[in-house]
Design an enzyme around this catalytic site. Sequence first.
Site, PDB file in Angstrom:
ATOM      1  N   ASN A 194       0.473  -1.342  -0.153  1.00 37.95           N
ATOM      2  CA  ASN A 194       0.119  -0.257  -0.332  1.00 37.95           C
ATOM      3  C   ASN A 194       0.586   1.643   0.361  1.00 37.95           C
ATOM      4  O   ASN A 194       2.013   1.189   1.534  1.00 37.95           O
ATOM      5  CB  ASN A 194      -0.554   0.134   1.133  1.00 37.95           C
ATOM      6  N   CYS A 217      -6.012  10.007   1.163  1.00 36.40           N
ATOM      7  CA  CYS A 217      -4.409  11.136   1.373  1.00 36.40           C
ATOM      8  C   CYS A 217      -5.215  12.668   1.001  1.00 36.40           C
ATOM      9  O   CYS A 217      -5.435  12.763  -0.103  1.00 36.40           O
ATOM     10  CB  CYS A 217      -3.206  10.603   1.291  1.00 36.40           C
TER      11      CYS A 217
END
Length: 301
Positions: free
Chosen positions: A100, A130
């Site tokens: 990831n 994010c």
Amino acid sequence: MSVDMSLRIAGVKWKNPVTVASGTFGSGMEFADFVDLNTLGAVTTKGVASKPWAGNDTIRVAETASGMLNAIGLQNPGIDTFLERDLVFLEKYDTVKIVNIVGKSIEEYVDVAKQLNDTSVDMLEVNISCPNVKEGGIAFGQDPSAAAEVTKAVKEVTDKPVIMKLSPNVTSIAVMAKAVEEAGADAISLINTLTGMKIDINRRDFVLANKTGGLSGPAIKPVAVRMVYEASHAVEIPVIGMGGIASGADAIEFLLAGASAVSVGTANFKNPCVTAEIIKDINDYLERNGFESVRDIIGIV
């Protein structure tokens, strides 16, 4: 009758359809005393950034009804430590390795993807929840064009299959799924955590230092199943479903809804052996119902 539990995700063969959700299993080392990593379909690591991230202030975790909130802030030691320590450990095992990757800009995602391209890693999972610092903190995963831009940029610098991990905090998961598919994604995974909040009524203050956190666990499963169903009907690429899976029955529900594979997250904290139990339960279900392969039940509802 012997059941075939294997399948291919974006050309990569998995022994079975069970992996672990990023951030709930470390990089495998932390759970190796409880689970034989060789028995998993894949190991998905905690998010890896181009440089070490300190994460958020504490308190960062809070229990909720049928789940938990976390605001870890994607704390991680960075790509250099991952390559020197974690990947070396994972290379001892015969299982698919999914890394990831996280970033606060497209350049950061690209940097990590480049550094992983000539390694033994099998697949990349790109966490687009994010914040995009250059766009005022809006998460890449909440804007179709931004999600597509990240997808294209990562695909340009890697030969690895790219899984785009989608956020549920959007108006239409189908729109997001189609955006990353059109940008070249090889697969998608969903759902990431739902944004939540908890307030301490005695202190009259937020429980989490970050105020909000990601809600995970059994409480979000119905939402996750619905989004997996919608996404799998919107795209042609494979879907890896996650969100509240704590048993074989939960995992099978996702497969029936259209997921080609499933990812187990919060349940690992309660029962570190849960993945092995889920793999057995899926196998038993297939045998009991006369299915020859796990592929036979994917998306049949």
